[in-house]
Design an enzyme around this catalytic site. Structure first.
Site, PDB file in Angstrom:
ATOM      1  N   HIS A   1       0.873  -1.069  -0.010  1.00 18.30           N
ATOM      2  CA  HIS A   1       0.021   0.198   0.048  1.00 18.30           C
ATOM      3  C   HIS A   1       0.891   1.251   0.036  1.00 18.30           C
ATOM      4  O   HIS A   1       1.812   1.103   0.419  1.00 18.30           O
ATOM      5  CB  HIS A   1      -0.981  -0.129   1.372  1.00 18.30           C
TER       6      HIS A   1
ATOM      7  N   ASP B   1       2.918  -4.245   8.093  1.00 14.03           N
ATOM      8  CA  ASP B   1       1.708  -3.473   8.051  1.00 14.03           C
ATOM      9  C   ASP B   1       0.431  -4.222   8.202  1.00 14.03           C
ATOM     10  O   ASP B   1       0.153  -5.204   7.699  1.00 14.03           O
ATOM     11  CB  ASP B   1       1.609  -3.187   6.404  1.00 14.03           C
TER      12      ASP B   1
ATOM     13  N   GLN C   1      -4.637  -4.629   7.346  1.00 16.87           N
ATOM     14  CA  GLN C   1      -5.696  -5.264   6.969  1.00 16.87           C
ATOM     15  C   GLN C   1      -5.638  -6.902   7.884  1.00 16.87           C
ATOM     16  O   GLN C   1      -6.524  -7.620   7.971  1.00 16.87           O
ATOM     17  CB  GLN C   1      -5.529  -5.735   5.428  1.00 16.87           C
TER      18      GLN C   1
ATOM     19  N   LYS D   1     -10.628   0.178  10.596  1.00 15.01           N
ATOM     20  CA  LYS D   1     -10.663  -0.895   9.923  1.00 15.01           C
ATOM     21  C   LYS D   1     -11.137  -2.240  10.797  1.00 15.01           C
ATOM     22  O   LYS D   1     -11.323  -3.055  10.253  1.00 15.01           O
ATOM     23  CB  LYS D   1      -9.419  -1.287   9.173  1.00 15.01           C
TER      24      LYS D   1
ATOM     25  N   CYS E   1      -4.706   2.600  -3.615  1.00 18.57           N
ATOM     26  CA  CYS E   1      -3.486   2.785  -3.064  1.00 18.57           C
ATOM     27  C   CYS E   1      -2.512   1.999  -3.466  1.00 18.57           C
ATOM     28  O   CYS E   1      -1.598   1.772  -2.536  1.00 18.57           O
ATOM     29  CB  CYS E   1      -3.731   3.410  -1.673  1.00 18.57           C
TER      30      CYS E   1
HETATM   31  N1  PMP Z   1      -1.902  -0.500   4.425  1.00 18.61           N
HETATM   32  C1  PMP Z   1      -2.857  -1.307   4.136  1.00 18.61           C
HETATM   33  C2  PMP Z   1      -2.546  -2.581   3.631  1.00 18.61           C
HETATM   34  C3  PMP Z   1      -4.363  -0.566   3.919  1.00 18.61           C
HETATM   35  O1  PMP Z   1      -5.259  -1.494   3.320  1.00 18.61           O
HETATM   36  C4  PMP Z   1      -4.427   0.794   4.112  1.00 18.61           C
HETATM   37  C5  PMP Z   1      -5.823   1.424   4.034  1.00 18.61           C
HETATM   38  N2  PMP Z   1      -6.107   1.229   3.104  1.00 18.61           N
HETATM   39  C6  PMP Z   1      -3.170   1.430   4.717  1.00 18.61           C
HETATM   40  C7  PMP Z   1      -2.267   0.870   5.053  1.00 18.61           C
HETATM   41  C8  PMP Z   1      -3.585   2.824   5.281  1.00 18.61           C
HETATM   42  O2  PMP Z   1      -4.244   2.733   6.430  1.00 18.61           O
HETATM   43  P1  PMP Z   1      -5.010   4.044   6.924  1.00 18.61           P
HETATM   44  O3  PMP Z   1      -5.770   5.055   5.583  1.00 18.61           O
HETATM   45  O4  PMP Z   1      -6.043   3.944   7.928  1.00 18.61           O
HETATM   46  O5  PMP Z   1      -3.753   5.036   7.399  1.00 18.61           O
END
Ligand code: PMP
Length: 407
Positions: free
Chosen positions: A122, A200, A203, A226, A365
Site C-alpha cells: 500500500h 503493515d 488488514q 478498519k 493505493c
Molecule cells: N496498509 C494497508 C494494507 C491498507 O489497506 C491501508 C488502508 N487502505 C493502509 C495501509 C493505510 O491505512 P490508513 O488509511 O488507515 O492510514
C-alpha cells in the site's frame, strides 16, 4: 461461528436503504462499519466524563485518563505485546509509517543503506520511505510478487544483504488478500541482515489473531477504523529497546519530562511519541471495538473470513471473462480485486451502487502493482464480520445485471 443476522442488529447502518434496497457493504478494506457499542462508548465519554487526559487532578480527567490508558492494555493483549508501554497511539497506519520512517532513518540508517518492501505494498508503506530515501540518499528495493500474487521468497533472499536496514511488508494485502509467511520471512531476514522487520497490519489485525512475539517482528502498525473502531486512531507497536533508542518526530505538550528554554528531556515511551492532546475519545472507541472482536473471538472472525473467501472465489469464477486478483494460498483474506477487459471499474462500481452494492473502484493505493499488472483500475470487494454469503450472491447478480447493460 458468527451469527450474522444477530450481529447485524448491532450495526445501525444496516437499517439504511440504498436506492430502496438493503445495503450490501463490501468495502470494509477501506473502512469498517461501527457497532452501537463503539458509538455508545464514545458518546458516553463526551456526555459523561469528558476532560483532557494526563492533565487534570479532578474526577473527570482521572476517569478519562484511566479509560484511555486502559485501551493501551487492551491493544497490548490483542496483539500479545510484552508491555502496554510499547503501544503508541497514532492517527492510523499511515501516520504510524510516517513516524517509523522518520524515527528509524534518523537513528539507524546511513546514506547508501537499503529498505526492502514488496511490489504489493500500500502507498502508506511506500511513500514515507520514498520521502526519507530522497532526503538521506537511501535505496528502496521491492520483492517480486509472482503471478499467483505471492511474495517470491527466493527474490526476497536475493535482495537481502548487510546493507538492508529495513524490511517492511504487508501482513495481508488489501488487493489480493495475500498473507505472506511472516515467520518464515522473519528467519530469512535475521539470517542475512540486521534489518528492522516491520509489518503493515492494517488488514491483518482486523481479520486474524495476531501475536507479535510469535511472529518475531520488530514493529507493526494498524488502524482502528478498519477493525470496527473510529477513524483518527491507530497503533504502532514496537520492541521496547528500539522504541527507547528512537527520537520523537513530533514535539509539543505531553511528550516531555522537563522543558528548559533551550532544551528538553523526553517522557518515557510511549508518551515521547504522543505529542499534544491525543485522540482519547477515538482510543476509547477502539477499546470498545477490541472488546467487540474479543467477544466474537478472533478465531471465529478468522474462520468467518475464510468461509466467505472460499465461497466468494467459487462464485466469482462463474462470471465469464472476469479477472480475479486473489491469492490462492491456504491462507488469504476475503479480498477480491476484479476487472474485465473493456469495462471500466468505475462504471461497473457505479452500476453496482444502483443495486445497493458498495464496492471500491480505483487502484486502492497500490498503484505500482496495478501498473505491473497492466491494469489501471480494479473494483474491489472486501468482507468483514457482518457480511454473509448472500452479500456475495448480491455482488455476483449485480455484476451480471450491470454487464448486460454495459457490454
Ligand atoms: N496498509 C494497508 C494494507 C491498507 O489497506 C491501508 C488502508 N487502505 C493502509 C495501509 C493505510 O491505512 P490508513 O488509511 O488507515 O492510514
Amino acid at each position: 461461528m458468527i451469527n450474522v443476522d444477530k450481529l447485524k442488529k448491532d450495526f445501525p447502518i444496516f437499517e439504511r436503504k440504498i436506492n430502496n434496497l438493503p445495503l450490501t457493504y463490501l468495502d470494509s478494506g477501506a473502512t469498517s462499519q461501527k457497532p452501537q457499542q463503539v458509538l455508545d462508548a464514545m458518546n458516553m465519554i463526551y456526555t459523561n466524563s469528558n476532560a483532557n487526559v494526563h492533565r487534570g487532578t479532578y474526577v473527570l480527567s482521572a476517569e478519562t485518563t484511566e479509560a484511555y490508558e486502559n485501551v493501551r492494555n487492551k491493544c497490548k493483549e490483542f496483539i500479545n505485546a510484552p508491555s502496554s508501554d510499547e503501544i503508541i497511539f497514532t492517527r492510523g497506519t499511515t501516520d504510524g509509517y510516517n513516524l517509523l520512517a522518520k524515527a528509524l532513518t534518523s537513528k539507524r540508517l546511513d546514506p547508501g543503506d537499503e529498505i526492502l518492501l514488496s511490489e504489493i505494498e500500500h502507498h502508506a508503506n511506500i511513500i514515507p520511505w520514498q520521502l526519507v530515501a530522497k532526503e538521506h540518499d537511501l535505496k528502496i528495493k521491492y520483492v517480486d510478487v509472482d503471478d499467483t500474487y505471492e511474495l517470491n521468497l527466493e527474490d526476497l533472499s536475493k535482495k537481502l544483504s548487510k546493507k538492508t536496514k529495513i524490511v517492511s511488508l504487508t501482513g495481508e494485502s488489501n488487493i489480493s488478500g495475500t498473507i505472506p509467511n511472516i515467520k518464515k520471512i522473519n528467519s530469512l531476514v535475521r539470517e542475512s541482515s540486521d534489518a528492522i522487520f516491520i509489518i503493515d497490519g492494517a488488514q491483518l489485525v482486523p481479520h486474524r489473531a495476531v501475536d507479535v512475539q510469535d511472529m518475531g517482528i520488530d514493529f507493526i502498525t494498524f488502524s482502528g477504523h478498519k477493525m470496527l473502531g473510529p477513524t483518527g486512531i491507530g497503533v504502532v507497536w514496537g520492541k521496547r529497546e528500539l522504541l527507547d533508542e528512537l527520537e520523537p518526530v513530533s514535539g509539543g505538550g505531553d511528550m516531555i519530562e522537563e522543558v528548559y528554554f533551550d532544551s528538553a528531556k523526553w517522557a518515557p515511551v510511549p508518551h515521547k511519541f504522543e505529542a499534544g492532546t491525543p485522540p482519547y475519545v477515538e482510543a476509547i472507541g477502539l477499546g470498545a471495538a477490541i472488546d467487540y472482536l474479543n467477544n466474537l473471538g478472533m478465531d471465529n472472525v478468522e474462520n468467518h473470513s475464510d468461509q466467505l473467501r472460499n465461497y466468494g472465489i467459487k462464485l466469482l469464477e462463474q462470471i465469464k471473462d472476469l479477472n480475479i486478483i486473489h491469492s490462492r494460498a491456504d491462507q488469504a483474506g476475503s479480498t477480491f480485486s476484479l476487472y474485465m477487459e473493456g469495462v471500466h471499474a468505475t462504471d461497473l462500481s457505479v452500476m453496482l451502487d444502483t443495486y445497493g452494492v458498495a464496492v471500491r473502484a480505483g487502484h486502492h493505493c497500490v498503484q505500482p502493482f496495478h501498473r505491473k499488472l497492466g491494469v489501471d483500475a480494479t473494483f474491489r470487494a472486501t468482507c468483514y464480520v457482518y457480511n454473509q454469503e448472500s452479500d456475495l450472491d448480491n455482488l455476483k447478480d449485480s455484476i451480471e445485471k450491470s454487464l448486460e447493460i454495459l457490454v
